[in-house]
Design a protein around this motif. Structure first.
Motif, PDB file in Angstrom:
ATOM      1  N   TYR A  29       0.825  -1.206   0.000  1.00 15.62           N
ATOM      2  CA  TYR A  29       0.000   0.000   0.000  1.00 15.62           C
ATOM      3  C   TYR A  29       0.866   1.264   0.000  1.00 15.62           C
ATOM      4  O   TYR A  29       0.489   2.295  -0.562  1.00 15.62           O
ATOM      5  N   TRP A  94      -8.994   4.184  -9.814  1.00 14.98           N
ATOM      6  CA  TRP A  94      -8.133   3.100  -9.337  1.00 14.98           C
ATOM      7  C   TRP A  94      -6.881   3.737  -8.752  1.00 14.98           C
ATOM      8  O   TRP A  94      -6.193   4.497  -9.436  1.00 14.98           O
ATOM      9  N   ASN A  95      -6.576   3.436  -7.509  1.00 16.82           N
ATOM     10  CA  ASN A  95      -5.406   4.012  -6.864  1.00 16.82           C
ATOM     11  C   ASN A  95      -4.118   3.528  -7.529  1.00 16.82           C
ATOM     12  O   ASN A  95      -4.014   2.359  -7.910  1.00 16.82           O
ATOM     13  N   GLU A 103      -1.192   0.735 -11.319  1.00 17.00           N
ATOM     14  CA  GLU A 103      -2.389   0.458 -10.524  1.00 17.00           C
ATOM     15  C   GLU A 103      -2.077  -0.521  -9.388  1.00 17.00           C
ATOM     16  O   GLU A 103      -1.310  -1.469  -9.573  1.00 17.00           O
ATOM     17  N   LYS A 104      -2.702  -0.265  -8.252  1.00 21.70           N
ATOM     18  CA  LYS A 104      -2.676  -1.244  -7.166  1.00 21.70           C
ATOM     19  C   LYS A 104      -3.732  -2.295  -7.508  1.00 21.70           C
ATOM     20  O   LYS A 104      -4.853  -2.265  -7.010  1.00 21.70           O
ATOM     21  N   CYS A 107      -6.019  -4.095  -4.963  1.00 21.43           N
ATOM     22  CA  CYS A 107      -6.988  -3.360  -4.139  1.00 21.43           C
ATOM     23  C   CYS A 107      -7.483  -2.128  -4.884  1.00 21.43           C
ATOM     24  O   CYS A 107      -7.162  -1.895  -6.044  1.00 21.43           O
ATOM     25  N   CYS A 108      -8.276  -1.312  -4.163  1.00 18.52           N
ATOM     26  CA  CYS A 108      -8.399   0.125  -4.404  1.00 18.52           C
ATOM     27  C   CYS A 108      -9.063   0.509  -5.718  1.00 18.52           C
ATOM     28  O   CYS A 108      -8.758   1.562  -6.288  1.00 18.52           O
ATOM     29  N   ASN A 110     -12.315   1.958  -6.961  1.00 17.72           N
ATOM     30  CA  ASN A 110     -13.357   2.739  -6.293  1.00 17.72           C
ATOM     31  C   ASN A 110     -14.510   2.997  -7.256  1.00 17.72           C
ATOM     32  O   ASN A 110     -14.323   3.617  -8.305  1.00 17.72           O
TER      33      ASN A 110
END
Length: 218
Positions: A29, A94-95, A103-104, A107-108, A110
């Motif tokens: 993260y 997308w984080n 891109e992670k 996860c993440c 949204n």
């Protein structure tokens, strides 16, 4: 690829979120260079394919493989091949590990509950949206068929969980209590985005969704 999809790669990147200093997935993260993080964390905890053990790094690797093979970002691929064709109503984000970075994938993503529900509906409808086949039937068969059993007693296949007591139902599950629950027998999709922190009882939540699915249909 099969081992990455089924969380049976054996890559030794811990899912422990409580350690100080942060290592494993919590470090994923925080890093601003996910490709190098993955490159530097390639040791194996067990022989690939010998068992299932949830590791977020498996999903991150899948994202990076897609980027390498297709020559496009994971976000662009999602937009072109799923988001727009399935009729998503809102933009998603997308984080990234840094501005203009990677891109992670683990996860993440949204998005709104309604659009996450459209993903569940796409799976429920065997990869079709309207009269268009967006996801091949073979992929739906793959993710809806348990492949490995995890230490918590749940099964897993192609990034989807098959909870204990499953009768053909399955779910995507977020780390803090987010769900896309699909129950083909009851023709029901349920999305839950509320945050239970680390105190959630996942089996209890699934059991409640099973009851709700039955009551909605009957």
């Amino acid at each position: 690829m099969r081992h990455l999809l089924d969380m049976s790669s054996g890559i030794d990147v811990s899912e422990d979120y409580s350690g100080i200093p942060m290592t494993g997935t919590p470090r994923m993260y925080l890093t601003t260079d996910l490709p190098n993080f993955v490159k530097d964390n390639r040791a194996l905890r067990f022989t690939p394919g010998s068992k299932g053990e949830y590791r977020s790094v498996d999903t991150q690797l899948l994202g990076q493989i897609l980027h390498r093979v297709e020559g496009k970002s994971v976000a662009a691929l999602l937009q072109e091949r799923i988001w727009q064709p399935m009729g998503a109503e809102d933009d998603a984000t997308w984080n990234l590990d840094r501005e203009g970075g990677t891109e992670k994938s683990f996860c993440c993503l949204n998005a709104t509950a309604r659009d996450f529900a459209k993903i569940g509906q796409l799976v429920l409808d065997n990869g079709r949206a309207g009269d268009r086949q967006i996801v091949p039937q073979a992929w739906i068969d793959r993710l809806s068929t348990p492949a490995v059993t995890m230490s918590n007693g749940w099964s897993y296949s192609a990034q989807w969980w098959h909870p204990s007591g499953a009768t053909g139902d399955f779910s995507a599950v977020g780390v803090y209590g987010q769900y896309i629950y699909v129950n083909p027998a009851e023709r029901t999709v349920i999305v839950k985005l509320s945050d239970h922190g680390t105190e959630q009882d996942e089996q209890e939540t699934i059991d409640a969704m099973r009851d709700l699915s039955h009551n909605l249909r009957h």
